[in-house]
Scaffold this active site. Structure first.
Site, PDB file in Angstrom:
ATOM      1  N   TYR A 112       0.814  -1.215   0.000  1.00 30.89           N
ATOM      2  CA  TYR A 112       0.000   0.000   0.000  1.00 30.89           C
ATOM      3  C   TYR A 112       0.846   1.262   0.000  1.00 30.89           C
ATOM      4  O   TYR A 112       0.303   2.359   0.043  1.00 30.89           O
ATOM      5  CB  TYR A 112      -0.905   0.027   1.237  1.00 30.89           C
ATOM      6  CG  TYR A 112      -2.197  -0.704   1.040  1.00 30.89           C
ATOM      7  CD1 TYR A 112      -2.216  -2.085   0.930  1.00 30.89           C
ATOM      8  CD2 TYR A 112      -3.405  -0.016   0.977  1.00 30.89           C
ATOM      9  CE1 TYR A 112      -3.409  -2.764   0.758  1.00 30.89           C
ATOM     10  CE2 TYR A 112      -4.591  -0.698   0.806  1.00 30.89           C
ATOM     11  CZ  TYR A 112      -4.591  -2.054   0.693  1.00 30.89           C
ATOM     12  OH  TYR A 112      -5.773  -2.722   0.528  1.00 30.89           O
TER      13      TYR A 112
ATOM     14  N   ASP B 295      -2.500 -17.730   4.567  1.00 33.40           N
ATOM     15  CA  ASP B 295      -3.499 -18.592   3.909  1.00 33.40           C
ATOM     16  C   ASP B 295      -4.109 -19.562   4.922  1.00 33.40           C
ATOM     17  O   ASP B 295      -5.333 -19.754   4.977  1.00 33.40           O
ATOM     18  CB  ASP B 295      -2.902 -19.335   2.702  1.00 33.40           C
ATOM     19  CG  ASP B 295      -1.469 -19.778   2.900  1.00 33.40           C
ATOM     20  OD1 ASP B 295      -0.871 -19.418   3.934  1.00 33.40           O
ATOM     21  OD2 ASP B 295      -0.933 -20.496   2.040  1.00 33.40           O
TER      22      ASP B 295
ATOM     23  N   ASP C 160      -6.007  -5.835   5.334  1.00 31.33           N
ATOM     24  CA  ASP C 160      -7.161  -5.382   4.555  1.00 31.33           C
ATOM     25  C   ASP C 160      -8.064  -6.571   4.234  1.00 31.33           C
ATOM     26  O   ASP C 160      -9.277  -6.546   4.443  1.00 31.33           O
ATOM     27  CB  ASP C 160      -6.649  -4.730   3.270  1.00 31.33           C
ATOM     28  CG  ASP C 160      -7.746  -4.086   2.460  1.00 31.33           C
ATOM     29  OD1 ASP C 160      -8.792  -3.768   3.045  1.00 31.33           O
ATOM     30  OD2 ASP C 160      -7.570  -3.912   1.242  1.00 31.33           O
TER      31      ASP C 160
END
Ligand code: NAD
Length: 361
Positions: A125, A226, A250
């Site tokens: 980001y 994951d 996020d």
């Protein structure tokens, strides 16, 4: 002079109607608050030629506390995210997103009580991106190939993922301090250090180091991102406070919002040193703009977080209870909280806020 001066940024899309609902709920608590309403987002561009006018930033810097509605970031245009810009400019490094089940929401899960702490300023980001085909990008590719001895396809675009020791230290500390203050038991650091050995590897190493300072008080563990997704779906009750780099934070925030009934009920806060901007996790849902349809709960619960932050704990709890009671009754709630999304008895944003205001004791 008011006891609290608060900046209110209505935002765009569904933002203004939600911000209005939150403001009315806070006003109903009869606290001594002076609101300073300032623009940002698509609606600001026409008048100010920028989506983030200087006086909006000045207002937040002066008041130190703001609440904002969502702001649109059109996909794939040159227009950078105002939300990301705001967090970076004001160094609001910690994104705090408590995800708690309210009785009566539509969810497959009961009793979820997770807190997501997302790093807000680094990672993919950071906005360091190189567009496909530009000379700078081609030069970068040549340099990277030389340095890494790896091939990169010439027509690639490149995004850079910086993760620093300082940035990681402060976010992990924030998570542990939050855990201590709020009687939480465990912090889980989430990473992909098996693949990204240097960036996520650094995040993990620094997190382990910070965790040592809290040994015996707050438990610590790490999970690969994951695997974390699967575990949160299978046994969310095993988790407490999660701390994550920006991008994973996020994504997992939306996953956690899904566990508690959707984006309509997921609040958030962006916190820096002595300055904070409160906002829902969800975006500006442009297709619902001006329709008085979407759920004001997320922004109202963001206001609850804000009231706690400014020391108005009692008022915060009164508002929280009023929200809980309206959701539990399930009568004056928006479409997303009904078991059938097309239920004709669903009320609008404004009417749900009215019902919450009526419940405030
Ligand atoms: P979104 O969160 O705006 O909407 C996705 C869907 O979630 C909506 O279509 C709706 O079905 C549901 N939803 C969202 N908020 C709701 C609410 N309050 N009540 C009921 N249902 C709700 O996500 P998106 O469509 O990916 O993004 C739209 C825009 O918002 C994009 O430009 C994006 O960049 C921006 N965005 C802004 C912020 C922010 O301001 N902090 C955060 C996320 C996305």
């Amino acid at each position: 002079m008011s006891k609290h001066n608060i900046t209110l940024i209505p935002g765009d899309g569904i933002g203004p109607e939600l911000a209005d609902a939150a403001k009315r709920c806070v006003d109903a608590l009869s606290l001594d608050i002076k609101w300073e309403v300032v623009p940002a987002g698509l609606d600001a561009i026409e008048k100010y030629k920028t989506p983030l006018p200087a006086h909006t930033l000045d207002s937040i810097r002066k008041n130190k506390v703001a609440i904002k509605g969502p702001i649109t970031t059109p996909v794939g245009t040159g227009f950078r995210s105002v939300n990301v810009e705001l967090r970076k400019t004001l160094d609001l490094y910690a994104c705090l997103r408590p995800c708690k089940t309210y009785k009566g929401v539509r969810s497959k899960y009961d009793n979820i009580d997770l807190v997501i702490v997302r790093e807000n300023t680094e990672d993919l980001y950071a906005g360091i991106e190189f567009e496909k085909g530009l000379q700078d990008t081609k030069d970068l590719i040549v340099t990277l190939e030389k340095m890494s001895q790896k091939k990169i396809k010439p027509n690639s675009a490149i995004s850079i993922k910086p993760i620093s020791v300082e940035g990681t230290k402060r976010i992990v500390k924030f998570a542990f301090e939050y855990a201590l203050k709020n009687n939480r038991k465990k912090v889980t650091a989430v990473h992909k250090a098996n693949i990204m050995k240097f960036t996520d590897g650094l995040f993990l190493e620094v997190a382990r180091d910070v965790a040592k300072g809290y040994e015996g008080r707050i438990a610590f563990e790490a999970r690969i991102v994951d695997n974390m997704c699967m575990q949160l779906v299978q046994k969310p009750e095993d988790y407490d406070v999660l701390v994550l780099p920006n991008l994973y934070g996020d994504i997992i925030s939306d996953l956690a919002a899904g566990l508690i009934g959707g984006l309509g009920v997921a609040p958030g806060a962006n916190i820096g040193n002595g300055i904070a901007v409160f906002e829902p996790t969800h975006g500006s849902a442009p297709k619902y703009k001006g329709m008085n349809k979407t759920n004001p709960t997320a922004i109202i619960l963001s206001a609850v977080l804000m009231l706690k932050y400014i020391g108005e704990e009692k008022a915060a709890n009164r508002l929280d209870s009023a929200v809980a009671s309206v959701i539990a009754e399930g009568k004056f709630v928006t479409y997303d909280l009904k078991s059938d999304r097309n239920d004709p008895t669903a009320v609008g944003t404004k009417e749900m806020a009215d019902a919450i205001i009526k419940k405030i004791k």
